[in-house]
Design a protein around this motif. Structure first.
Motif, PDB file in Angstrom:
ATOM      1  N   ARG A 112       0.857  -1.194   0.000  1.00 40.18           N
ATOM      2  CA  ARG A 112       0.000   0.000   0.000  1.00 40.18           C
ATOM      3  C   ARG A 112       0.883   1.230   0.000  1.00 40.18           C
ATOM      4  O   ARG A 112       1.829   1.319   0.792  1.00 40.18           O
ATOM      5  N   GLU A 114       1.286   4.059   1.385  1.00 39.67           N
ATOM      6  CA  GLU A 114       0.875   4.870   2.533  1.00 39.67           C
ATOM      7  C   GLU A 114       2.034   5.733   2.975  1.00 39.67           C
ATOM      8  O   GLU A 114       3.181   5.476   2.622  1.00 39.67           O
ATOM      9  N   GLY A 119       4.144   1.282  12.458  1.00 34.36           N
ATOM     10  CA  GLY A 119       3.025   0.376  12.209  1.00 34.36           C
ATOM     11  C   GLY A 119       2.411   0.504  10.831  1.00 34.36           C
ATOM     12  O   GLY A 119       1.455  -0.185  10.505  1.00 34.36           O
ATOM     13  N   ARG A 120       2.904   1.414  10.013  1.00 28.75           N
ATOM     14  CA  ARG A 120       2.378   1.567   8.643  1.00 28.75           C
ATOM     15  C   ARG A 120       3.534   1.507   7.667  1.00 28.75           C
ATOM     16  O   ARG A 120       4.399   2.384   7.654  1.00 28.75           O
ATOM     17  N   GLN A 121       3.575   0.452   6.890  1.00 29.50           N
ATOM     18  CA  GLN A 121       4.645   0.295   5.916  1.00 29.50           C
ATOM     19  C   GLN A 121       4.047   0.232   4.518  1.00 29.50           C
ATOM     20  O   GLN A 121       2.845   0.092   4.363  1.00 29.50           O
ATOM     21  N   GLN A 126       0.634  -9.766   5.898  1.00 27.39           N
ATOM     22  CA  GLN A 126      -0.622 -10.050   6.602  1.00 27.39           C
ATOM     23  C   GLN A 126      -0.831 -11.553   6.710  1.00 27.39           C
ATOM     24  O   GLN A 126      -0.629 -12.285   5.749  1.00 27.39           O
ATOM     25  N   ARG A 257     -15.561  -0.744   9.258  1.00 27.18           N
ATOM     26  CA  ARG A 257     -14.582  -1.339   8.352  1.00 27.18           C
ATOM     27  C   ARG A 257     -14.492  -0.589   7.037  1.00 27.18           C
ATOM     28  O   ARG A 257     -15.469  -0.223   6.439  1.00 27.18           O
ATOM     29  N   LEU A 277      -4.943  -4.546  16.255  1.00 30.43           N
ATOM     30  CA  LEU A 277      -4.030  -5.623  15.842  1.00 30.43           C
ATOM     31  C   LEU A 277      -4.454  -6.247  14.511  1.00 30.43           C
ATOM     32  O   LEU A 277      -3.623  -6.690  13.732  1.00 30.43           O
ATOM     33  N   GLY A 278      -5.749  -6.312  14.289  1.00 25.90           N
ATOM     34  CA  GLY A 278      -6.234  -6.956  13.072  1.00 25.90           C
ATOM     35  C   GLY A 278      -7.743  -6.787  12.983  1.00 25.90           C
ATOM     36  O   GLY A 278      -8.379  -6.348  13.940  1.00 25.90           O
ATOM     37  N   GLY A 303      -1.803  -7.733  10.762  1.00 22.55           N
ATOM     38  CA  GLY A 303      -0.457  -7.380  10.317  1.00 22.55           C
ATOM     39  C   GLY A 303       0.572  -8.139  11.145  1.00 22.55           C
ATOM     40  O   GLY A 303       0.597  -8.039  12.369  1.00 22.55           O
TER      41      GLY A 303
HETATM   42  P1  AMP Z   1      -6.892  -3.885   6.863  1.00 18.15           P
HETATM   43  O1  AMP Z   1      -6.622  -4.829   5.710  1.00 18.15           O
HETATM   44  O2  AMP Z   1      -6.653  -2.444   6.491  1.00 18.15           O
HETATM   45  O3  AMP Z   1      -8.177  -4.150   7.546  1.00 18.15           O
HETATM   46  O4  AMP Z   1      -5.743  -4.178   7.944  1.00 18.15           O
HETATM   47  C1  AMP Z   1      -5.706  -5.352   8.713  1.00 18.15           C
HETATM   48  C2  AMP Z   1      -4.439  -5.325   9.533  1.00 18.15           C
HETATM   49  O5  AMP Z   1      -3.302  -5.313   8.658  1.00 18.15           O
HETATM   50  C3  AMP Z   1      -4.267  -4.070  10.375  1.00 18.15           C
HETATM   51  O6  AMP Z   1      -4.879  -4.212  11.624  1.00 18.15           O
HETATM   52  C4  AMP Z   1      -2.768  -3.994  10.510  1.00 18.15           C
HETATM   53  O7  AMP Z   1      -2.319  -4.853  11.530  1.00 18.15           O
HETATM   54  C5  AMP Z   1      -2.262  -4.532   9.194  1.00 18.15           C
HETATM   55  N1  AMP Z   1      -1.909  -3.428   8.257  1.00 18.15           N
HETATM   56  C6  AMP Z   1      -2.716  -2.747   7.423  1.00 18.15           C
HETATM   57  N2  AMP Z   1      -2.046  -1.816   6.726  1.00 18.15           N
HETATM   58  C7  AMP Z   1      -0.758  -1.906   7.118  1.00 18.15           C
HETATM   59  C8  AMP Z   1       0.459  -1.227   6.754  1.00 18.15           C
HETATM   60  N3  AMP Z   1       0.481  -0.270   5.841  1.00 18.15           N
HETATM   61  N4  AMP Z   1       1.617  -1.568   7.390  1.00 18.15           N
HETATM   62  C9  AMP Z   1       1.616  -2.558   8.319  1.00 18.15           C
HETATM   63  N5  AMP Z   1       0.518  -3.246   8.687  1.00 18.15           N
HETATM   64  C10 AMP Z   1      -0.665  -2.932   8.106  1.00 18.15           C
END
Ligand code: AMP
Length: 416
Positions: A112, A114, A119-121, A126, A257, A277-278, A303
């Motif tokens: 992604r 981002e 915590g955001r990479q 996943q 969501r 966390l997820g 994640g």
């Molecule tokens: P999502 O698919 O957006 O519902 O995300 C589910 C989980 O994936 C989140 O709770 C995070 O733990 C992890 N996650 C989502 N985006 C990222 C990101 N850019 N970097 C790291 N972990 C992520």
């Protein structure tokens, strides 16, 4: 010098070992819950994510890595795992009269675009799982149980499920109307994206990263008050089941969501009441909207990178091996050749074994024994080799024994 891309990481050494341990725990648990491992491609047709995650989602609008391949096709790197798994399910026509659910799990890299921060990479891993074919709350409960207990098994105590229901299509439509009526008078105070979302997909406003903390959103109508009877009963039944399974949960009406495909159950797993966390939920319309026959489904994703970080922050020890079974020392050519043979033999008999690769002296090889934290060391000597014996020493007790070379594997089997 070429350096790695923003938001990406090289993982090696102790960190790699920790991840491997966590993956093994998750693999084993998924297997016990009856979920089979699946790998899907890193890249898919861009349209797949537009049709599943949704045109209006932040993920698709701003975050996918999109490109044209050399055949002029529109391709995206996957930003999440569910779309690819559902594409697989539909492509292989696994829908239809399912006597038992189809259950799969994955542990894969996602992409992604981002803004990188803690915590955001941009590249992250996943772990997720999907259950197709059951519209009964037992399958929602199973998915929640697997996600919740995975964290518990890894040593995180203070985990909780935050849960909500979006209800069926009718409940969602009623809620959408109520939400638009509520938000319209505040339209000018919302961000530009949300102004548009109000027309195209109002539920998305609740999920906005910019307006999320806006006071206006604190008093929005709650979806739970708009559930019709069937949706309400279903939610109550699920909560009863979570009680029976002793899963700690809390109803949270703010959880809607970010992805378009959810209905009924939506949930997040949080640590210490706030740290996400997820997340997961039920998505009964997605299989049909991607061209399959209508099939109920429910899933979850977390994640992995974040879990590694959190286990570190919470000082939870991850049992990683920081020792080797045997180090074999030799100096002369004959001793080194014998060391090579024995090292290979031990490795093929499931022992971790190292020998010198840098033409070091005995003295320096002894230093390597300690650096590598070897449980046993074998000191090869030409005279011993002639008689087919070796000296093996317990590196802790310092006791040593002379044994026949052919007995080495048996010796280690009984001692390690
Ligand atoms: P999502 O698919 O957006 O519902 O995300 C589910 C989980 O994936 C989140 O709770 C995070 O733990 C992890 N996650 C989502 N985006 C990222 C990101 N850019 N970097 C790291 N972990 C992520």
């Amino acid at each position: 010098m070429i350096i790695k891309q923003k938001g990406t990481y090289d993982i090696y050494g102790v960190d790699a070992k920790k991840r491997q341990y966590i993956k093994n725990v998750l693999d084993t648990l998924s297997d016990k819950y009856g979920y089979g491992f699946i790998e899907t491609p890193v890249f898919e047709a861009t349209e797949l994510f537009h049709r599943s995650v949704g045109d209006e989602s932040d993920i698709v609008k701003k975050e996918t890595y999109d490109f044209k391949d050399r055949g002029d096709r529109n391709i995206s790197l996957r930003p999440e795992g569910t779309a690819g798994v559902v594409r697989w399910f539909v492509e292989n026509k696994l829908y239809g009269n399912l006597t038992d659910p189809v259950k799969v799990f994955y542990c894969e890299k996602m992409y992604r675009y981002e803004r990188p921060q803690s915590g955001r990479q941009r590249e992250f891993t996943q772990w997720g799982f999907e259950c197709f074919g059951s519209d009964f709350v037992e399958s929602d409960a199973e998915v929640i149980s697997l996600a919740y207990n995975a964290y518990k098994l890894l040593g995180l105590e203070n985990v909780k499920v935050k849960i909500n229901s979006l209800g069926d299509d009718e409940s969602r439509d009623n809620y959408r109307k109520a939400l638009v009526d509520y938000l319209k008078p505040y339209k000018d105070e919302l961000c530009d994206d949300c102004k548009r979302r109000l027309e195209t997909n109002p539920l998305r406003v609740l999920d906005c990263k910019i307006d999320g903390d806006n006071d206006i959103l604190k008093n929005v109508p709650k979806i739970i008050d708009y559930l019709n009877e069937e949706s309400k009963n279903r939610f109550d039944k699920l909560l009863e089941l979570l009680d029976l399974l002793e899963i700690d949960y809390e109803i949270d009406s703010n959880i809607v969501r970010g992805l378009d495909y959810y209905n009924y159950t939506v949930f997040e797993i949080v640590l210490n009441d706030s740290l996400a966390l997820g997340a997961g939920g039920r998505y009964n319309n997605l299989v049909e909207s991607l061209g399959g026959e209508s099939t109920p489904a429910v899933g979850f994703a977390m994640g992995l990178d974040r879990v590694v970080e959190i286990l570190d922050n919470e000082n939870i020890e991850i049992p990683i091996e920081d020792s080797i079974d045997v180090y074999i020392l030799g100096e002369s050519e004959n001793e080194r050749n014998t060391a090579s043979i024995l090292t290979q033999t031990l490795r093929l008999n499931s022992f971790s074994c190292e020998m010198d690769m840098m033409n070091k002296t005995f003295k320096n090889q002894f230093k390597a024994v300690d650096r590598m934290n070897a449980k046993y060391l074998i000191l090869l000597k030409d005279d011993d080799i002639k008689e087919n014996v070796i000296t093996i020493k317990d590196n802790k007790t310092r006791e040593e024994e002379k044994i026949s070379i052919v007995d080495l594997v048996d010796y280690l089997d009984t001692h390690i």
